[in-house]
Design an enzyme around this catalytic site. Structure first.
Site, PDB file in Angstrom:
ATOM      1  N   GLU A 402       0.836  -1.209   0.000  1.00 25.89           N
ATOM      2  CA  GLU A 402       0.000   0.000   0.000  1.00 25.89           C
ATOM      3  C   GLU A 402       0.875   1.266   0.000  1.00 25.89           C
ATOM      4  O   GLU A 402       0.879   2.033   0.957  1.00 25.89           O
ATOM      5  CB  GLU A 402      -0.932  -0.063   1.230  1.00 25.89           C
ATOM      6  CG  GLU A 402      -2.003   0.998   1.306  1.00 25.89           C
ATOM      7  CD  GLU A 402      -3.199   0.752   0.386  1.00 25.89           C
ATOM      8  OE1 GLU A 402      -3.079  -0.057  -0.542  1.00 25.89           O
ATOM      9  OE2 GLU A 402      -4.229   1.407   0.604  1.00 25.89           O
ATOM     10  N   LYS A 407       2.914   1.383  -6.282  1.00 19.93           N
ATOM     11  CA  LYS A 407       1.733   1.169  -7.129  1.00 19.93           C
ATOM     12  C   LYS A 407       1.920   1.875  -8.472  1.00 19.93           C
ATOM     13  O   LYS A 407       1.561   1.336  -9.520  1.00 19.93           O
ATOM     14  CB  LYS A 407       0.468   1.648  -6.406  1.00 19.93           C
ATOM     15  CG  LYS A 407       0.093   0.735  -5.224  1.00 19.93           C
ATOM     16  CD  LYS A 407      -1.313   0.951  -4.747  1.00 19.93           C
ATOM     17  CE  LYS A 407      -1.681   0.195  -3.472  1.00 19.93           C
ATOM     18  NZ  LYS A 407      -1.777  -1.258  -3.581  1.00 19.93           N
ATOM     19  N   HIS A 450     -11.932  -3.153  -5.067  1.00 26.56           N
ATOM     20  CA  HIS A 450     -11.578  -3.363  -3.667  1.00 26.56           C
ATOM     21  C   HIS A 450     -12.168  -4.679  -3.182  1.00 26.56           C
ATOM     22  O   HIS A 450     -13.376  -4.791  -2.980  1.00 26.56           O
ATOM     23  CB  HIS A 450     -12.087  -2.171  -2.846  1.00 26.56           C
ATOM     24  CG  HIS A 450     -11.778  -2.267  -1.389  1.00 26.56           C
ATOM     25  ND1 HIS A 450     -12.546  -1.665  -0.414  1.00 26.56           N
ATOM     26  CD2 HIS A 450     -10.771  -2.885  -0.727  1.00 26.56           C
ATOM     27  CE1 HIS A 450     -12.030  -1.920   0.767  1.00 26.56           C
ATOM     28  NE2 HIS A 450     -10.958  -2.662   0.612  1.00 26.56           N
TER      29      HIS A 450
END
Ligand code: NAD
Length: 722
Positions: A402, A407, A450
């Protein structure tokens, strides 16, 4: 609706064939037609027996839920049930043999109807299921099911079927005596006819067991020592499991207990009253709306943008073979789609596949999957560290660490390989999608998917639409979610999206209560009594207090001066930074986790967060020093979720109220009897909900402040649901 014929031997065949639907359902129109046809057959002296069957692939799917959901007049509904009950008795006592040929699934009211016939034969159809799922939608089998089944197979065998809504196979139904025979598919009508002809030839008046003189309930009635023991245990177990939040199983138990202590017709009268009570209760309305219609619409992709060709998936890429990546790969492979599972090294990618093997091996060990089937699934997962293998993927999902930079890097590496029209999705739990899309060369194809943990099991996917995400990307992403048999809700981009944001308020409120000096055992027990699957402090331990702390720190960094510190931020900082208690993963959180036993509340909590009033001196209304009552705690834990959900609606993070309710139930186990965070506001009534929020805001602060949308709707009499 119903095909009616009488043959040369005097057997009337009543074939159910509900027009315009794939299933036969019971509602006012279909029942009226059926009753008229049966009356005609009973009155016609040339008819000697009745054969009931179906022209569809199943017998009868059950009651018409849209019709039931619309019932508001208890007296009128009760009168209709009484009339229907009278008709079923006239069929049982009409003197002509009545047999059912059950070609497929026979559920709910359909199974109850079949129980009112003298004979039931089922086809050996592996897909067919039999049972009473009413309880799963807050209802009970109200067409005699709670009276006929226990008189047929005994209370002990009937109670779990009626109270848990389990669907059984034809072989199981035969074994317990719910049906009389199972024959090869296609022979069921013939067998039923033969039984009718034999019954006619015997000259014996066809009767149900309970109408035969001297009838005794198999295994004994509720007044026997065995019966009394069974009810005492069942009642206690039910209460422990549901905290009486769900009236349906309790009413079913009452129907059996009270109804079997008396004669059959009085038993039916008792059942009709309990059934009426449930049909008009907000609980069944909430459960039908969210669990049935809401879920059905979500799974049908009712909100999918129109005009986009359905996307078929053959190969997807999964970046990150950690806990989430491996789980998503499992769901994808199960759907028959090939997965390229990529991590920083071949070894790390193989570990993701090894996780899949370990999980599926458990299924093989339990006999739920063959070893060959497992190998076939594993063959669809290709572990690699080479981005070139992503070529040909219609979709790539990233579930790497995260961190924005990581990313961004994997987005660019993947986009360099995949086709220009492929979709790139992020499984981030906290980072806004619009910002992550900055790294993409085609932000219109960038979206949030998600998943919830464990991803191979959890049914919900929250789809997050970024500022630049196109409708086509959304539609195609929804196609993927359905392809892997999960349920999508669609939300707009915002901090925590919808699910994490609202779910987080429950955990945070539990921590606020702790800071106020409410005993932790009381806080977590109140969460369970409220219907939540886990208390808020235990939940904080599960997701890790460290994560609560990190999200708080990140929010503070992002919001700057606008950041408002909450009790949860202070408590999390104290637990993590000062006390080194990170949650379950570190073996120490609000609870202690001994290696050799069950968890228990950490005794140190009492020292660091002293209770405001010593336990045992709780007194309602004793002013600010009193510990709040269980009801007060429940109100806070539940309304804090509703008010945050209303804000999500106001800010258009949510697109529709029902998405909130479906998402809450599937995403974090929100109690279905309340409908969902919006369903609960609807249940309270918006004026009452706003009044409660005003009271809570005055006492506990602005997190309870009713948003304008609620005030306006309350003032104008508008409602979220009809
Ligand atoms: P994890 O630490 O178990 O797995 C992350 C994986 O990504 C690791 O295997 C790591 O080696 C790999 N990785 C790191 N950098 C990489 C790179 N540059 N290229 C390829 N692979 C790389 O984490 P997780 O729990 O699976 O979470 C992954 C993502 O999913 C995070 O964004 C997280 O916020 C999100 N998420 C997690 C949960 C949850 O409950 N764990 C739920 C929803 C979403």
């Amino acid at each position: 609706m119903l095909n009616y014929t009488v043959d040369a031997e005097g057997i009337a065949t009543l074939e159910w064939d509900y027009p315009g639907k794939s299933q036969n359902i019971l509602n006012h129109a279909s029942l009226t037609t059926f009753v008229e046809a049966c009356r005609m057959a009973l009155a016609d002296t040339s008819v000697r027996g009745l054969l009931i069957c179906s022209a569809k692939k199943d017998f009868i799917a059950g009651g018409d839920l849209a019709e039931l959901a619309g019932v508001t007049d208890a007296a009128a509904f009760h009168a209709a049930i009484v009339a229907w009950r009278g008709f079923m008795r006239s069929l049982e006592l009409g003197g002509k043999p009545v047999a059912a040929a059950l070609n497929g699934s026979t559920l709910g009211g359909g199974m109850e109807l079949a129980l009112a016939f003298h004979y039931r034969v089922a086809a050996d159809n592996p897909k067919a299921r039999f049972g009473f799922p009413e309880v799963t939608l807050g209802l009970l089998p109200g067409a005699g099911g709670t009276q006929r089944l226990p008189r047929l197979i005994g209370m002990q065998a009937a109670a779990p079927l009626l109270m848990e809504g389990k669907r059984i196979t034809a072989a199981e139904a035969l074994k317990i005596g719910m049906i009389h025979a199972v024959v090869p598919a296609g022979e069921e009508r013939h067998t039923a006819r033969k039984w009718i002809l034999d019954a006619i030839a015997s000259g014996v008046r066809p009767l149900q067991p309970w109408d035969v003189k001297g009838f005794k309930i198999p295994g004994g009635g509720p007044g026997t020592p065995h019966g009394m023991q069974m009810f005492m245990a069942a009642n206690a177990m039910l209460r422990a499991k549901t905290f009486d939040n769900y009236p349906a199983p309790k009413h079913i138990l009452s129907c059996i207990y009270e109804g079997l202590a008396t004669d059959f017709d009085t038993g039916l009268a008792i059942e009709a009253r309990y059934f009426t009570n449930l049909v008009i209760s907000p609980v069944s309305k909430n459960m039908i709306r969210s669990l049935f219609f809401g879920m059905q619409d979500a799974n049908k992709l009712a909100s999918r943008p129109a005009g986009v060709v359905q996307q078929k998936y053959t190969k997807i890429g999964m970046l990150g073979a950690g806990m989430m990546g491996a789980g998503i790969a499992m769901s994808t492979a199960t759907a028959g789609i090939a997965v390229v599972l990529l991590d920083t090294t071949q070894e790390a990618a193989e570990m993701g596949k090894a996780y899949a093997r370990a999980q599926w091996s458990k299924q093989v060990q339990k006999g739920r999957m063959t070893a060959d089937a497992m190998e076939a699934l594993l063959a669809r997962i290709h572990p690699t560290a080479d981005y070139a293998e992503l070529k040909g993927c219609e979709l790539v999902i990233e579930a790497v660490f995260e961190q924005r930079e990581i990313k961004a890097a994997v987005t660019q590496q993947a986009e360099a390989v995949i086709a220009a029209d492929a979709i790139f999705a992020s499984n981030t739990s906290t980072l806004p999608i619009t910002g992550l899309a900055d790294a993409s060369v085609r932000p219109a194809n960038f979206i949030g998917l998600h998943f919830f943990s464990p991803a191979e099991k959890m049914p919900l996917v929250e789809i997050i639409v970024g500022k630049a995400t196109s409708d086509a990307t959304l539609a195609r992403a929804m196609d993927f979610v359905r392809a892997i048999a999960k349920t999508p809700i669609v939300v707009n981009d915002s901090r925590g999206f919808y699910t994490s944001r609202v779910f987080g308020t429950y955990v945070a409120e539990g921590m606020a209560l702790l800071e106020e000096g409410v005993p932790p055992a009381l806080i977590d027990k109140a969460g369970l009594i409220a219907g939540m699957p886990v208390g808020p402090l235990a939940l904080a331990d599960e997701i890790s207090i460290e994560l609560v702390h990190k999200i708080g720190q990140q929010t503070k960094a992002d919001l700057g001066a606008a950041f408002v510190e909450r009790a949860a931020d202070r408590i999390a900082a104290k637990m993590v930074v000062d006390l080194g208690r990170l949650g379950r993963k570190s073996g120490a959180g609000f609870y202690d986790y001994p290696a050799d036993g069950s968890k228990y509340l950490w005794p140190g909590l009492a020292r660091h967060f002293p209770a405001r009033v010593p336990a045992g001196t709780q007194s309602a209304g004793a002013g600010d020093t009193a510990i709040p009552t269980v009801d007060e705690i429940i109100e806070r834990l539940i309304l804090v979720q509703s008010v945050e959900t209303a804000r999500c609606l106001e800010e258009k993070v949510l697109r529709a109220p029902i998405d909130a309710d479906v998402g809450a139930i599937l995403g974090w186990g929100y109690p279905p009897f309340r409908g969902g965070p919006v369903g609960w506001l609807h249940t309270l009534g918006l004026p009452a909900a706003v009044a409660a929020l005003d009271r809570l805001a005055a006492k506990h602060g602005s997190r309870f402040a009713a948003p304008t949308i609620l005030r306006d709707m309350a003032a104008s009499g508008e409602r979220f649901y009809a």
